[in-house]
Design an enzyme around this catalytic site. Structure first.
Site, short mmCIF file in Angstrom:
data_model
loop_
_atom_site.label_atom_id
_atom_site.label_comp_id
_atom_site.label_asym_id
_atom_site.label_seq_id
_atom_site.Cartn_x
_atom_site.Cartn_y
_atom_site.Cartn_z
N THR A 1 73.51 -25.40 50.47
CA THR A 1 75.00 -25.64 50.17
C THR A 1 75.66 -24.57 51.11
O THR A 1 76.76 -25.23 51.85
CB THR A 1 75.38 -25.37 48.57
OG1 THR A 1 74.58 -25.91 47.91
CG2 THR A 1 76.65 -25.65 48.39
N THR A 2 75.68 -23.41 51.06
CA THR A 2 76.44 -22.76 51.91
C THR A 2 76.36 -22.99 53.35
O THR A 2 77.19 -22.64 54.10
CB THR A 2 75.90 -21.01 51.42
OG1 THR A 2 75.88 -21.01 50.33
CG2 THR A 2 76.87 -20.10 52.38
N TYR B 1 74.66 -37.59 42.20
CA TYR B 1 75.64 -38.88 42.14
C TYR B 1 74.89 -39.94 41.45
O TYR B 1 75.36 -40.39 40.25
CB TYR B 1 75.98 -39.42 43.59
CG TYR B 1 76.85 -40.43 43.49
CD1 TYR B 1 78.07 -40.29 42.98
CD2 TYR B 1 76.57 -41.81 43.64
CE1 TYR B 1 78.93 -41.36 42.75
CE2 TYR B 1 77.45 -42.94 43.65
CZ TYR B 1 78.83 -42.76 43.30
OH TYR B 1 79.49 -43.61 42.88
N TYR C 1 66.15 -26.32 42.84
CA TYR C 1 67.46 -25.81 42.66
C TYR C 1 68.33 -26.55 41.77
O TYR C 1 68.52 -27.56 42.02
CB TYR C 1 68.08 -26.12 44.40
CG TYR C 1 69.59 -25.59 44.58
CD1 TYR C 1 70.22 -24.70 43.63
CD2 TYR C 1 70.20 -26.03 45.50
CE1 TYR C 1 71.55 -24.41 43.80
CE2 TYR C 1 71.56 -25.60 45.87
CZ TYR C 1 72.22 -24.74 44.90
OH TYR C 1 73.43 -24.32 45.53
N ARG D 1 77.68 -28.96 40.72
CA ARG D 1 77.66 -29.86 41.78
C ARG D 1 76.93 -31.25 41.88
O ARG D 1 77.22 -31.98 42.33
CB ARG D 1 77.07 -29.13 43.04
CG ARG D 1 78.09 -28.00 43.63
CD ARG D 1 77.36 -27.14 45.02
NE ARG D 1 78.33 -26.31 45.31
CZ ARG D 1 79.01 -26.48 46.21
NH1 ARG D 1 79.42 -27.52 46.83
NH2 ARG D 1 79.88 -25.31 46.81
N LYS E 1 65.52 -21.78 41.73
CA LYS E 1 66.93 -21.11 41.89
C LYS E 1 67.75 -21.59 40.94
O LYS E 1 68.21 -22.79 40.79
CB LYS E 1 67.62 -21.59 43.40
CG LYS E 1 69.04 -20.94 43.60
CD LYS E 1 69.72 -21.42 44.92
CE LYS E 1 71.09 -20.97 44.95
NZ LYS E 1 71.68 -21.46 46.32
N ILE F 1 68.99 -15.95 45.69
CA ILE F 1 69.58 -16.71 46.95
C ILE F 1 70.91 -16.48 46.78
O ILE F 1 71.60 -17.23 46.01
CB ILE F 1 69.03 -17.97 46.78
CG1 ILE F 1 67.24 -18.25 47.01
CG2 ILE F 1 69.47 -19.01 48.08
CD1 ILE F 1 66.83 -19.65 46.79
#
Length: 296
Positions: free
Chosen positions: A48-49, A111, A137, A142, A165, A207
């Site tokens: 993501t980052t 989604y 994850y 999100r 994570k 993380i």
């Protein structure tokens, strides 16, 4: 009992960009060297980052390939290759494996989402096809979905499901996962404000977004805990809370890229639709960084 891919602080590293929006590989290389020099225990690339969701496949894989070559085995490289299309996820994951990644970071489908049964089939399909260790994850804010304790228990039976994570922010959920899965599922905090709490539940590390600007102290937060110096570890966690909050005053990775630029890195801006922060948020971030005396 599964051996963790890493213990300690894995940096969810940014992807620096030129003014034209292309990847700044030279700066990425400098950042990777800096991270390893200052104790980071693993590099997590294209998460993501790292703005993976704004990367076409060819570029996504090239960033992973460059990172693996630059790191050259000094620490594990974990590549983000998650997708809401299982076939696409398998493709990206195979390419990441061929590029030299040591493990994969697999976000839940987003989604279109799925049932818990679909989650199990999705992750097991990727594991069987790619044959590379995977860290699941879970980030419901999100993706719009959560990995249940029962799903974690079932997935933890697979030898290549090598960790999770947990970015749900729900410590009760993390506790129940730890109780259900034990040593079959190494746990990592996905939230910098919960590193020590997750370690106290048996977690193996974090993380981290914070590691981008404070790699040594994020590493130390974990290593002190593992050494039995819990009070010192907790103090670092508490000392960094204002800066951690500032790093999430806008959508990640907007603030951390701004912080990297303030430190003197050539991080560039995020790709649209993410855009630069307002001046009041930049001032908040700068003040929090100055309080912690952040520097390169």
């Amino acid at each position: 009992m599964k051996k963790p891919i890493f213990t300690g602080a894995g940096v969810a590293v940014i992807t620096p960009m030129h003014k034209d929006g292309s990847v700044n590989y030279e700066e990425l290389g400098k950042i990777l060297d800096h991270q390893i020099l200052h104790g980071t225990d693993s590099i997590v690339i294209c998460g993501t980052t790292g703005e993976a969701s704004a990367m076409p496949d060819e570029e996504h894989i090239e960033v992973i390939r460059y990172t693996c070559q630059k790191v050259a085995g000094r620490v594990p490289v974990i590549a983000g290759t998650g997708s809401n299309d299982t076939r696409h996820c398998v493709h990206l994951s195979m390419e990441a494996k061929n590029a030299g990644a040591d493990a994969l970071l697999q976000v839940t489908p987003y989604y279109n989402k799925t049932s818990q049964k679909g989650l199990i089939k999705h992750f097991l399909t990727v594991a069987e096809a790619v044959e590379l260790p995977m860290i699941l994850y879970n980030v419901p804010s999100r993706t719009g979905m959560n990995i249940s304790v029962e799903t974690y228990r079932e997935l933890s039976k697979h030898p290549l499901i090598a960790g999770a994570k947990e970015a749900s922010g729900n410590l009760s959920h993390v506790a129940h996962i730890a109780q259900a899965c034990g040593d079959d599922l190494p746990l990592y905090s996905g939230n910098d404000d919960q590193i020590v709490p997750v370690l106290s539940l048996g977690g193996k590390g974090v993380i981290s977004v914070l590691s981008n600007i404070a790699p040594a102290d994020t590493h130390n937060m974990c290593s002190l805990y593992f050494e039995g110096k819990v009070k010192e570890s907790l103090q670092l966690q508490l000392d960094y809370l204002p800066l951690i909050d500032a790093l999430f005053c806008d959508v990640n990775p907007v603030p951390v890229k701004a912080a990297m630029n303030l430190l003197g890195w050539d991080a560039g801006e995020c790709r649209l639709p993410l855009c630069a922060m307002e001046e009041d948020k930049i001032a908040l971030l700068r003040a929090a960084m100055e309080e912690r005396r952040c520097r390169i």
